[in-house]
Design a protein around this motif. Structure first.
Motif, PDB file in Angstrom:
ATOM      1  N   GLY A 119      -5.152   5.827  -0.666  1.00 32.12           N
ATOM      2  CA  GLY A 119      -4.149   6.716  -1.236  1.00 32.12           C
ATOM      3  C   GLY A 119      -4.774   7.954  -1.848  1.00 32.12           C
ATOM      4  N   GLN A 154       3.490   4.407   2.961  1.00 33.86           N
ATOM      5  CA  GLN A 154       3.934   5.784   2.842  1.00 33.86           C
ATOM      6  C   GLN A 154       4.130   6.366   4.236  1.00 33.86           C
ATOM      7  N   LEU A 166      -0.616   1.806   2.986  1.00 35.50           N
ATOM      8  CA  LEU A 166      -0.174   2.710   1.921  1.00 35.50           C
ATOM      9  C   LEU A 166       1.323   2.650   1.668  1.00 35.50           C
TER      10      LEU A 166
END
Length: 277
Positions: free
Chosen positions: A188, A213, A211
């Motif tokens: 990250g 994300q 992550l």
């Protein structure tokens, strides 16, 4: 910083005859019996019998490799060779001109190729290398069952990277994250500076989406141990350097739990203009 100039890979080459391997049965018995294991002749007969030398011979035939003329040759592997008492780094060096410092890195598991990149960088900083060749080899013929190999149906594979001092994606850093620490947290941090311009390449032993994300990502298919992210790099690096400023190669060793990361940076406009290999 080492720059990637050329790369090639080989996966699951044709099987070879088992006879040469079976002639080494006494060696294999001496190797495993002190540890309470037995040689499995049935396993040996059914194995592909592709040696490190077989993989090297195929890799050096690739364009931009045979004429690379390295001054440093490193061979990294996580699994032992099928043939005892072989030294692959001088063999590879001889195929590429025979003028390089050469050595092997092993018994580090999945970390071996990452350690090799650290060595290339150190040689460059000391002014002892202008062009290096790194071979990452993985053969799967073993005299006894090994769950990592046989339960995961690993295949023979190899990668060769040509690393110079200018142009191409640069190996900006190599680092490791201990099993007791958070690999996702470190990834990250590395992606936070440019999430849209960073590609996260994860090996099969790492969570597909560590992550959680929405960032560009590439997850390697299962079937290899230490060659996974390097095979992906060999196949896609010319495309990736035009699309991303940063590529993170990352995988977790299923045996040690440690995570290893290599960070590649590209000046996309500059690299594309040079039109390197």
């Amino acid at each position: 910083m080492p720059a990637l100039l050329a790369a090639c890979g080989v996966v699951a080459p044709p099987r070879r005859s088992p006879e040469p391997t079976l002639s080494n049965l006494s060696y294999y018995r001496d190797l495993v019996e002190p540890f309470g294991l037995e040689v499995d002749e049935t396993l040996l007969r059914s194995a592909p019998h592709v040696s490190h030398r077989d993989l090297v011979d195929r890799l050096v035939a690739a364009p931009h490799v045979r004429d690379s003329e390295p001054d440093l040759v490193i061979v990294a592997h996580a699994l032992p060779d099928i043939t005892p008492f072989t030294a692959m780094s001088p063999y590879l060096d001889r195929l590429l001109g025979g003028r390089a410092v050469n050595f092997g890195i092993h018994q580090q598991g999945l970390a071996a190729p990452f350690t090799a990149l650290r060595a290339v960088s150190a040689f460059q900083r000391a002014g002892r290398s202008q062009r290096a060749v790194l071979a990452v080899l993985e053969q799967t013929t073993l005299p006894t069952p090994f769950p990592l190999v046989h339960d995961n149906h690993l295949v023979d594979s190899g990668v060769l990277l040509v690393l110079g001092t200018g142009g191409g994606p640069r190996i900006a850093r190599v680092e490791s994250v201990a099993a007791t620490e958070s690999a996702a947290a470190r990834l990250g941090e590395l992606t936070a500076k440019d999430p849209d311009g960073t590609l996260l390449v994860t090996g099969p032993w790492l969570d597909r989406d560590p992550l959680r994300q929405d960032i560009p990502a590439f997850h390697c298919n299962p079937g290899t141990y230490c060659t996974s992210v390097w095979l992906a790099l060999a196949r896609h690096w010319t495309d990736w350097r035009e699309r991303y400023g940063t590529v993170l190669l990352c995988d977790t060793d299923p045996l040690s739990g440690g995570t290893h990361i290599a960070v590649l940076h590209s000046d996309r406009a500059s690299d594309a203009a040079q039109g390197e290999r």
